[in-house]
Design a protein around this motif. Structure first.
Motif, mmCIF file in Angstrom:
data_model
loop_
_atom_site.group_PDB
_atom_site.id
_atom_site.type_symbol
_atom_site.label_atom_id
_atom_site.label_comp_id
_atom_site.label_asym_id
_atom_site.label_seq_id
_atom_site.Cartn_x
_atom_site.Cartn_y
_atom_site.Cartn_z
ATOM 1 N N MET A 1 0.693 -1.350 -0.001
ATOM 2 C CA MET A 1 -0.102 0.155 -0.039
ATOM 3 C C MET A 1 1.020 1.183 -0.045
ATOM 4 S SD MET A 1 -3.182 0.827 2.658
ATOM 5 C CE MET A 1 -3.212 -0.768 2.440
ATOM 6 N N LYS A 2 0.747 2.086 -0.983
ATOM 7 C CA LYS A 2 1.443 3.050 -1.145
ATOM 8 C C LYS A 2 1.199 4.313 0.026
ATOM 9 C CE LYS A 2 0.808 3.903 -5.856
ATOM 10 N NZ LYS A 2 1.003 4.614 -6.955
ATOM 11 N N ASN A 3 2.069 5.182 0.504
ATOM 12 C CA ASN A 3 1.991 6.134 1.363
ATOM 13 C C ASN A 3 1.294 5.991 2.528
ATOM 14 O OD1 ASN A 3 3.181 7.720 -0.783
ATOM 15 N ND2 ASN A 3 1.118 7.835 -2.004
ATOM 16 N N ALA A 4 1.022 4.791 2.896
ATOM 17 C CA ALA A 4 0.425 4.622 4.313
ATOM 18 C C ALA A 4 0.986 4.762 5.352
ATOM 19 C CB ALA A 4 -0.297 3.211 4.148
ATOM 20 N N ALA A 5 2.611 4.815 5.164
ATOM 21 C CA ALA A 5 3.422 4.844 6.428
ATOM 22 C C ALA A 5 3.312 6.096 7.360
ATOM 23 C CB ALA A 5 4.782 5.056 6.028
ATOM 24 N N LYS A 6 2.775 7.375 6.999
ATOM 25 C CA LYS A 6 2.591 8.565 7.637
ATOM 26 C C LYS A 6 1.165 8.702 7.727
ATOM 27 C CE LYS A 6 3.740 13.434 8.027
ATOM 28 N NZ LYS A 6 3.956 14.434 7.263
ATOM 29 N N LYS A 7 0.666 8.666 9.074
ATOM 30 C CA LYS A 7 -0.836 8.814 9.539
ATOM 31 C C LYS A 7 -1.109 10.397 9.191
ATOM 32 C CE LYS A 7 -3.873 7.764 13.033
ATOM 33 N NZ LYS A 7 -4.251 7.129 14.315
ATOM 34 N N ILE A 8 -2.275 10.712 8.772
ATOM 35 C CA ILE A 8 -2.815 11.982 8.410
ATOM 36 C C ILE A 8 -3.630 12.352 9.793
ATOM 37 C CG2 ILE A 8 -4.305 13.244 6.968
ATOM 38 C CD1 ILE A 8 -1.648 12.386 5.561
ATOM 39 N N THR A 9 -3.212 13.514 10.066
ATOM 40 C CA THR A 9 -4.069 13.909 11.549
ATOM 41 C C THR A 9 -4.687 15.256 11.416
ATOM 42 O OG1 THR A 9 -1.934 15.106 11.977
ATOM 43 C CG2 THR A 9 -2.303 12.693 12.986
ATOM 44 N N THR A 10 -4.761 15.865 10.331
ATOM 45 C CA THR A 10 -5.454 17.247 10.308
ATOM 46 C C THR A 10 -6.151 17.474 8.737
ATOM 47 O OG1 THR A 10 -3.543 18.438 9.591
ATOM 48 C CG2 THR A 10 -4.102 18.490 12.027
ATOM 49 N N ASP A 11 -7.194 18.146 8.907
ATOM 50 C CA ASP A 11 -7.746 18.530 7.344
ATOM 51 C C ASP A 11 -6.765 19.254 6.826
ATOM 52 O OD1 ASP A 11 -10.434 17.554 7.138
ATOM 53 O OD2 ASP A 11 -10.805 18.918 8.966
ATOM 54 N N LEU A 12 -5.834 20.063 7.372
ATOM 55 C CA LEU A 12 -4.869 21.187 6.702
ATOM 56 C C LEU A 12 -3.878 20.069 5.870
ATOM 57 C CD1 LEU A 12 -3.672 23.784 5.977
ATOM 58 C CD2 LEU A 12 -2.474 23.738 8.008
ATOM 59 N N GLN A 13 -3.484 18.978 6.613
ATOM 60 C CA GLN A 13 -2.476 17.949 5.765
ATOM 61 C C GLN A 13 -3.070 17.652 4.570
ATOM 62 O OE1 GLN A 13 -1.849 15.466 9.351
ATOM 63 N NE2 GLN A 13 0.283 15.597 8.770
ATOM 64 N N ILE A 14 -4.672 17.380 4.548
ATOM 65 C CA ILE A 14 -5.335 16.578 3.637
ATOM 66 C C ILE A 14 -5.387 17.505 2.418
ATOM 67 C CG2 ILE A 14 -7.620 15.922 2.671
ATOM 68 C CD1 ILE A 14 -7.888 14.598 5.507
ATOM 69 N N LYS A 15 -5.447 18.777 2.568
ATOM 70 C CA LYS A 15 -5.769 19.828 1.542
ATOM 71 C C LYS A 15 -4.418 19.947 0.880
ATOM 72 C CE LYS A 15 -9.485 22.417 4.054
ATOM 73 N NZ LYS A 15 -9.929 23.609 4.762
ATOM 74 N N ARG A 16 -3.319 19.846 1.765
ATOM 75 C CA ARG A 16 -1.909 19.900 1.001
ATOM 76 C C ARG A 16 -1.498 18.850 0.289
ATOM 77 N NH1 ARG A 16 1.258 23.021 5.893
ATOM 78 N NH2 ARG A 16 0.159 25.033 5.914
ATOM 79 N N LEU A 17 -2.135 17.823 0.425
ATOM 80 C CA LEU A 17 -1.643 16.553 -0.375
ATOM 81 C C LEU A 17 -2.138 16.571 -1.763
ATOM 82 C CD1 LEU A 17 -2.639 13.778 2.218
ATOM 83 C CD2 LEU A 17 -0.175 14.406 1.455
ATOM 84 N N THR A 18 -1.244 16.266 -2.619
ATOM 85 C CA THR A 18 -1.441 15.913 -4.199
ATOM 86 C C THR A 18 -1.069 14.779 -4.703
ATOM 87 O OG1 THR A 18 0.546 17.230 -4.508
ATOM 88 C CG2 THR A 18 -1.597 18.586 -4.103
ATOM 89 N N LYS A 19 -0.058 14.124 -4.050
ATOM 90 C CA LYS A 19 0.425 12.952 -4.504
ATOM 91 C C LYS A 19 -0.533 11.910 -4.498
ATOM 92 C CE LYS A 19 4.430 9.939 -4.229
ATOM 93 N NZ LYS A 19 5.638 9.582 -3.485
ATOM 94 N N THR A 20 -0.686 10.948 -5.641
ATOM 95 C CA THR A 20 -1.841 9.954 -5.530
ATOM 96 C C THR A 20 -1.280 8.855 -4.710
ATOM 97 O OG1 THR A 20 -0.613 8.727 -7.582
ATOM 98 C CG2 THR A 20 -2.440 10.419 -8.021
ATOM 99 N N GLY A 21 -2.212 8.218 -3.902
ATOM 100 C CA GLY A 21 -2.310 7.113 -3.145
ATOM 101 C C GLY A 21 -3.161 7.064 -2.092
ATOM 102 N N ASN A 22 -2.851 5.936 -1.181
ATOM 103 C CA ASN A 22 -3.779 5.956 -0.052
ATOM 104 C C ASN A 22 -2.881 6.233 1.403
ATOM 105 O OD1 ASN A 22 -5.863 4.468 -1.630
ATOM 106 N ND2 ASN A 22 -4.408 2.630 -1.620
#
Length: 107
Positions: A1-22
């Motif tokens: 599973m790609k990109n699953a190592a780092k846990k997302i904890t805030t909406d701001l992190q989500i808004k900044r993400l652009t790289k495809t993956g889970n």
């Protein structure tokens, strides 16, 4: 599973993400970013030795907290079903079919 190592904890992190993956957001919920840039949440669970994915909905309609809450509720419900040897996916399909049949009777 790609990109699953780092846990997302805030909406701001989500808004900044652009790289495809889970991306893991907790409670069995992952943020999935498609090639088109679309962001949606999916719930991951295991049954019969296989990973299963179930859509929760697009990021725009809910948010991180709502997705986590949904994941927590599903995880609790699905654990009970899996302990009984019931596939949650089939259980949900059967419930939908029963509801449609009941709706057809009332027409």
């Amino acid at each position: 599973m790609k990109n699953a190592a780092k846990k997302i904890t805030t909406d701001l992190q989500i808004k900044r993400l652009t790289k495809t993956g889970n991306y893991n957001v907790g409670n069995g919920v992952y943020l999935c970013i498609a090639k088109t840039g679309t962001k949606s949440f999916k719930f991951r669970y295991g049954f019969d030795g296989q990973d299963r994915w179930e859509g929760i909905g697009p990021y725009k309609t809910g948010g991180l907290k709502e997705a986590r809450d949904t994941g927590y509720a599903r995880r609790s419900e699905y654990k009970k079903l899996i302990k009984k040897g019931i596939d949650p996916r089939e259980h949900n399909r059967q419930a939908i079919e029963e509801q449609r049949a009941a709706d057809d009777l009332h027409k």
